[in-house]
Design an enzyme around this catalytic site. Structure first.
Site, PDB file in Angstrom:
ATOM      1  N   GLY A 276       0.797  -1.229   0.000  1.00  0.00           N
ATOM      2  CA  GLY A 276       0.000   0.000   0.000  1.00  0.00           C
ATOM      3  C   GLY A 276       0.820   1.264   0.000  1.00  0.00           C
ATOM      4  O   GLY A 276       0.292   2.358  -0.192  1.00  0.00           O
ATOM      5  N   GLU A1274     -15.289  35.668  12.478  1.00  0.00           N
ATOM      6  CA  GLU A1274     -14.257  35.558  13.505  1.00  0.00           C
ATOM      7  C   GLU A1274     -14.805  35.132  14.857  1.00  0.00           C
ATOM      8  O   GLU A1274     -14.143  34.409  15.603  1.00  0.00           O
ATOM      9  CB  GLU A1274     -13.560  36.920  13.668  1.00  0.00           C
ATOM     10  CG  GLU A1274     -13.039  37.526  12.391  1.00  0.00           C
ATOM     11  CD  GLU A1274     -11.600  37.142  12.114  1.00  0.00           C
ATOM     12  OE1 GLU A1274     -10.769  37.242  13.010  1.00  0.00           O
ATOM     13  OE2 GLU A1274     -11.314  36.724  10.978  1.00  0.00           O
TER      14      GLU A1274
END
Length: 1343
Positions: A276, A1274
């Site tokens: 893998g 924010e």
């Protein structure tokens, strides 16, 4: 270029099309091939190590023996191209697109607002698509698990889960609610005798949910590519044919028989076996390891065997971990439970190991043989007495997978020419018990800080130990065992004395240096005994279950030590005010309109900077950075680099024709480096790989200078960048003499990395005449890029045109630094005359750039015995790093916001900006307030603790209540803040839940719950008027279409979407008529930074101004033909010589701040909110689970509720990471350790509160902003502080039960180590302690 000899053709399919690569390079990875060769740019580069999921594709393979097709998600950044022979790859472009047909996954994700910046979205689509190909009706648990390996920095995950929930066996929980504004019937617009659009109004109803209730298109199986029959035939025909791919440096060999493989391993003993590439691939990338030969054994049938014997299971070494999971899930129900204890333990570890993409790539044999210390399965296999079936040309043998093997003892290890063929995992026995434990910074897709597996076997029918195995990972460089402990405990009974002795013996046998790699030394020592204690209890409970009359039940106190947190898919509720029912249906303002690029995000068609196609003659740049924190540069030797084939040049400060940076920072270092990561020069080559390789050949000699790294160092050395900033009201010193009590203390808050998914990217193209250049860059401030590039090249700004299509996240991190990166690339373009592509890899991006400022707060607070705070004297320090950057504004905001929601009559706050030799820290979402506000809440809570009063009562008592002024004399009306507070208490059912939590805590010694509610007063904008100015250009074309330019950058926050809504409303035309162009410095010059939550509304104001100018010009035409169509009016206006182009301008909100007097109207307006969170902590490990968060926010009139709520949720999750899991670590010499998703843990799906509920306060106004709206980008970050204090509340409950009633302060981030060690108990007391100053710590955090 000619192919190397004897190279086979590589054949595979991509999106149904056959690909034949006759010169396949074994070092080529699929991601690069897709993007650079096939031009499939929907698949994104996010980290390069398989940790973020942005590069996810689906791979389909055919097994000619079983005749089965396997579909699985995979990280294309790890997949070697040569491993794909005979495979079919599906990318996001192959799932659906706007030209043909969208897939329901893409449609739902876009329409349910599951995309903001969109950079992670293709990966999310592919993970879900892979799941649906295997499970057409997945459970919600499967959906959540499918996203284990995908990270998102913007959305907060909740809308993504909501989007995909419609595919589950139950329908989308939000669909068909009947409350969504889209459910409202259309109301015909009435013609009015006016020239401008009216101010939008609210309705009387609240809406619930953001997923449209309309029916989505069903999944169409015919839309999926079938597995190519040609590949089936090819698989059958090539079963016996070895494949060889020869690259320039590396040969890839894929054998088909075991004997052939063994012969190759004998011939090439140092050649790795790659299945893998999840381990070897990372070593190659991060460590620069090179292998001349790679063996790919996946076509060897012996490595794929799965069969059951009389004593256990045999699993082939090439079986993938996801396949192992599926095998065990099938086997466990078929066997008696006494035989499956090892298998169940493996399954438990597999649920949290990595993400689904890695689980589908990594193999069992690779996991075993790589023997990483934090690997979770190896200790379990060793405890379960697994046997490795080995083979070589010399024959076969069996090796016990035990502690000696895992520690790589030569006599127990495999030889270089041996191969693991399969693994025998035995059945467990009746009197045998096996358990495994792990603790990571994040429950899923995170390497363990420490893991363990333990096995005990008793003499039949007794509790006398016959065999005991204890193993730990994450303690040393390999998995370690405790054979001495095990030997000494054999023959002992399983009782409390054995527990005590076992803990003592383990701590004696397993030593951990105070300077150990990874840090958290005392925590890891504690886990050694905490894990054994949990094992002891689990075994006791099992004995009681097996022999109920023979063994007593567990003491009530210890029952809660059993079990670990189980993740449930998060759910949410979003409530917001409906629009006026009389509002025309085509008017989008106030409605939850889908993100303007949402569909393009989901299909991969959205173009980011590095998605721009190759330009003729382009070159690539990689940079050489400092390896010292502070040093003089004695010499730079580039000769070896320049001799490298493919390298064109090296650029440095000597090549700059103009100014080298600005007064604060240089583009290239000249005589001195002032931090690790300081850019010294850039290597320009024909490919990025060549450029990167050549950077290692640049030799630099240094003379070290003294380095200052932490805030405390800076204070000692009086090292500051700026003068002190201060605000004050009342008489603080006098007030301290009149109060009943005073407390003093300090808090340390670590920094935070932005971890935007799109790294910094720049493409510079020369125009060949007049010294013009075009700069494509991912930035929040295109104008600053233009100015710095121009000054660096010594040309006027009008010769530089900067484009910004969109950014894949920014969060403040792309305000200042992109200008310097673009300038460096522009110097390379100037020197070579060629286009330059400068794309940062993740580790370089994190290494070079700064982040949120580390913070030290010192406080002295005076208060009365009733809890009323009368005086506060604060000194706040931030670690600015090596240059000024934007730190002055950050410290300004920290000081100006230091009181949060509290009216303290005598208040003083001083702020200092420390200069150190760390990379310059910069703006980040919240802009200083998350640190400042958190510190404020810490000392407010300390007052409550000192008096023994409820925290919420002390907070409420000291909150602003009536119209008054701030310490800097700005007027404030806190009415809506008080409403938010009360609404949050009511909606969260705070008081009833607190009672329930107190009862829970009485009943549970080892698990504790906590709850906290926090108010917020957040000031939006900046304290100078010019920071808010904005400009726009709106053009109407003769066909009636409208093109909008504005000075804002689309960062994922929905700025362009809201701009389009405003233009539609003001011009009274449908959204479909309007298009917005990418940010471009040519039509919109001198635009300000897109930041601070107000940029959207300011740009909307500018667009509104332009549209109103146009509407006024058109009014005479409209008035003459009121029943006419828009297109008719436009043609008529043109014939009447009416200008159809208008520039709009917004001069900005009037603000000011006089630091000499400490007074001013510093901010345009305030945003109010409150949040309440409930958590549960595991006192044994420090793990925590977020049960529920309720957020109430004063959004006033929301232009787009979906975007606003998305910003709140995304900000909350970013704040959650800041305060819990995200740690920025540096070596004691100043080198940053945290460079990617493997070492830096932002929140994942598993971290989202199980209930996340957002409520936008109705019927409120903000008269100065467009349509009475508020910017919320924010403020949401600070809402996560309620989680911090809920954890602290739970810790306090644990400490109280243990007799610890002292006031304590917890530093941030409140990670697993800090939580565990604060829950002081018998186990934390027994571990050895290290005296600070007697050893060199592994890391520092900058505070």
């Amino acid at each position: 270029m000619a192919c190397p000899p004897q190279s086979d053709e590589l054949i595979f399919f991509v999106n149904g099309r056959k690909v034949i690569e006759r010169c396949a390079d074994p070092e080529e990875l699929l991601l690069n091939y897709l993007r650079k060769c096939l031009r499939l740019t929907g698949t994104k580069y996010g980290c390069g190590i398989g940790g973020c999921g942005a590069c996810t594709v689906m791979v389909s393979t055919y097994d000619p023996d079983s005749k089965k097709i396997r579909h699985f998600p995979a990280n294309s950044c790890l997949l070697p191209l040569c491993s794909l022979h005979g495979a079919a790859v599906t990318t996001v472009e192959g799932v659906g697109n706007t030209k043909t047909k969208l897939h329901p996954i893409q449609e739902r994700l876009a329409k349910c607002h599951g995309s903001q910046c969109g950079f992670c979205t293709p990966g999310m689509v592919m993970s879900m698509y892979s799941l649906l190909r295997n499970h057409p009706e997945p459970t919600m648990e499967q959906i959540s698990a499918a996203l284990d390996g995908n990270l998102c920095r913007c959305t907060g995950y909740r809308p993504i889960i909501d989007s995909f929930s419609a595919f589950s066996q139950g329908s989308c929980p939000l669909a068909g609610s009947g409350k969504c504004c889209l459910d409202q019937e259309d109301v015909k617009e009435k013609e009015k005798e006016e020239d401008l659009a009216p101010e939008p109004k609210r309705g009387d109803q609240m809406c619930s949910g953001l997923c449209p209730p309309e029916d989505f298109q069903p999944t169409d199986p015919t839309q999926d590519y079938i597995f190519p029959p040609e590949l089936m035939r090819m698989a059958e025909e090539s079963k016996q044919r070895t494949l060889v791919f020869n690259g320039e440096r590396t040969t890839w060999i894929s054998p088909v028989a075991l004997q052939e493989l063994l012969g190759l391993k004998a011939k090439y003993p140092n050649a790795p076996l790659v299945v893998g590439n999840t381990s070897i691939g990372i070593d190659v990338k991060k460590l620069g390891v090179y292998y001349p030969v790679i063996l790919h054994p996946v076509r060897v049938p012996d490595l794929h065997v799965v069969y059951r014997t009389d004593n256990g299971l045999v699993i082939g070494a090439a079986i993938h971990l996801a396949q192992l999971r599926d095998i065990l899930l099938n086997v466990v129900p078929e066997l008696p439970s006494e035989k499956t204890k090892i298998y169940c333990t493996l399954l438990k570890q597999l649920r949290t190991l990595a993400g689904e993409q890695i689980r589908n790539l990594a193999s069992l044999g690779g996991h075993i043989v790589s023997r990483g210390s934090p690997w979770d399965l190896n200790p379990v296999l060793a405890a379960g007495k697994a046997i490795l079936n080995m083979a070589s040309t010399d024959g076969t043998q069996q090796i016990p997978l035990n502690g000696e093997f895992l520690t790589r003892l030569p006599e127990a290890d495999l030889s270089p020419k041996e191969v693991i063929v399969s693994v025998f995992i035995p059945f467990s026995k009746k009197d045998e018990f096996v358990s495994a434990f792990r603790q990571a910074e994040r429950r899923k897709n995170a390497l363990s800080v420490t893991n363990s597996a333990m096995q005990v076997r008793f003499q039949p029918g007794t509790d006398v130990i016959e065999d005991l195995t204890v193993l730990y990972g994450g303690i040393g460089c390999t998995t370690v065992s405790a054979p001495v402990t095990s030997r000494k405990l054999r023959g002992r009974k399983w009782n409390e004395q054995t527990l005590e002795d076992a803990c003592r013996l383990i701590l004696e046998e397993i030593q951990l240096s105070p300077s150990a790699l990874g840090g958290k030394v005392e925590y890891r020592r504690t886990l050694l005994v905490s894990f054994f204690f949990r094992f002891y209890l689990e075994v006791l409970q099992s004995l009681k279950y097996m022999y109920p009359s023979k063994y007593p039940g567990l003491p009530k106190e210890n029952l809660s030590a059993l079990g670990e947190f189980i993740d449930h898919p998060p759910q949410g509720m979003q409530e917001y005010q409906d629009v006026d029912p009389q509002q025309p249906p085509r008017d989008p303002v106030g409605r939850p309109i889908m993100h303007q690029s949402g569909i393009k995000h989901a299909t991969g068609e959205a173009v980011y900077t590095d998605d721009i196609g190759p330009i003729d003659g382009q070159l690539y740049m990689a940079v050489v950075t400092s390896t010292r924190a502070h040093a003089k540069i004695l010499s730079i030797d580039t000769s070896e680099a320049l001799e490298t084939p493919g390298v064109v040049t090296v650029v440095s400060a000597a090549d700059i024709p103009g100014e080298n940076g600005d007064e604060n920072e240089k583009v290239f270092a000249e005589d001195e480096v002032i931090c690790f990561g300081h850019i010294i020069c850039g290597v320009v080559a024909e490919t990025y790989e060549l450029a990167k390789e050549a950077t290692r050949k640049v030799k630099i000699q240094y003379q070290d200078l003294e380095a200052i790294l932490t805030i405390e160092d800076a204070i000692r050395h009086n090292s500051y960048l700026l003068e002190e900033k201060k605000i004050e009201q009342g008489n603080v010193d006098k007030a301290f003499h009149t109060v009943d009590q005073i407390i003093e203390g300090e808090c340390h808050i670590g920094g935070q990395k932005h971890f935007y998914l799109e790294t910094n990217s720049t493409v510079v193209i020369p125009r060949k005449e007049d010294n013009e250049m075009i700069v494509y860059v991912s930035t929040q401030d295109a104008s600053n890029v233009q100015q710095l590039v121009a000054s660096t090249l010594g040309v006027q700004s009008n010769r530089i045109r900067c484009h910004m299509t969109r950014a894949g996240g920014a969060f403040g991190g792309k305000i200042t630094k992109p200008s310097f990166f673009a300038a460096a690339a522009a110097v390379a373009t100037h020197k070579t005359g060629c286009p330059i592509r400068f794309i940062m890899e993740r580790d370089y991006d994190m290494f070079i750039t700064g982040g949120r400022h580390p913070f030290l707060g010192k406080y002295k607070v005076g208060f009365m015995n009733d809890g009323k705070i009368q005086a506060a004297d604060l000194v706040y320090y931030i670690n600015a790093g090596c240059t000024k950057d934007i730190s002055e504004m950050v410290i300004d905001f920290m000081v100006l916001k230091s009181f949060n929601a509290y009216d303290i009559p005598n208040f003083r706050c001083c702020g200092r900006t420390c200069k150190t030799n760390l990379p310059s820290n910069t703006a980040m979402r919240g802009f200083g307030f998350p640190q400042s506000g958190l510190c404020t809440e810490i000392w407010v809570e300390a007052v409550a603790d000192k008096l023994g009063l409820p925290h919420d009562k002390v907070r409420e008592m000291n909150m602003y209540k009536t119209v008054t002024v701030t310490p800097y004399k700005e007027k404030i009306d806190p009415q809506n803040m008080v409403i938010c507070w009360k609404e949050c208490l009511e909606r969260s059912d705070y008081y009833n839940r607190r009672k329930a939590i107190e009862e829970f805590n009485k009943q549970n010694y080892w698990k504790k719950k906590g709850i906290a509610v926090i108010p917020m007063l957040f000031s939006n904008g900046a304290n100078e008027t010019y920071y808010h100015q904005a400009a726009a250009l709106v053009n109407i074309y003769l066909d009636g279409s409208v093109l909008v330019h504005c000075g804002g950058s689309e960062l994922g926050q929905g700025l362009y979407t809201k701009v389009l809504q405003v233009a539609s409303h003001e011009l009274k035309i449908p959204l479909s008529y309007i298009h917005i162009f990418e940010r471009n410095t040519a039509p919109i010059p001198n635009a300000l930074t897109t930041a601070g939550a107000v940029s959207t509304e300011c740009n909307c104001k500018a667009v509104q101004n332009a549209c109103q100018i146009l509407r006024k010009r058109l009014w005479p035409v409209i008035k003459k033909n009121p029943q006419g169509k828009w297109e008719e009016w436009i043609k008529k206006a043109f014939q009447e010589s009416i200008n159809l182009s208008a520039a709009g301008y917004f001069p900005g909100y009037p603000t000011n701040m006089d630091w000499k007097t400490g007074e001013g109207h510093a901010f345009p307006y305030f945003v109010f909110g409150a949040s309440c969170s409930e958590v549960e902590i595991d006192c044994l490990t420090g793990d925590h689970k977020n049960h529920q968060t309720d957020i109430v926010m004063d959004a006033c009139y929301s232009i787009n509720p979906a975007i606003n709520i998305g910003q709140i949720e995304g900000g909350f999750m970013q704040g959650l990471g800041f305060l819990t899991s995200e740690e920025v670590k540096f070596s004691p010499e100043g080198q940053q350790y945290t460079l990617g998703p493997d070492t830096y843990k932002i929140p994942a799906v598993c971290d989202v509160p199980e209930q996340l509920r957002i409520y936008l306060l109705p019927n409120t106004r903000n008269p100065i902003a467009i349509y009475s709206s508020k910017g919320l980008g924010e403020a949401g970050v600070f809402m996560a502080s309620s989680v911090f204090f809920a954890i602290k509340d739970a810790v306090a409950a644990a400490r109280k039960q243990r007799g610890l009633n002292d006031i304590f302060v917890l530093d941030s981030p409140l990670n697993v180590a800090r939580i565990r060690m604060a829950c002081a108990d018998h186990f934390t007391e027994m571990i050895p302690k290290d005296e600070p100053g007697t050893y060199k710590p592994w890391a520092i955090d900058g505070t």
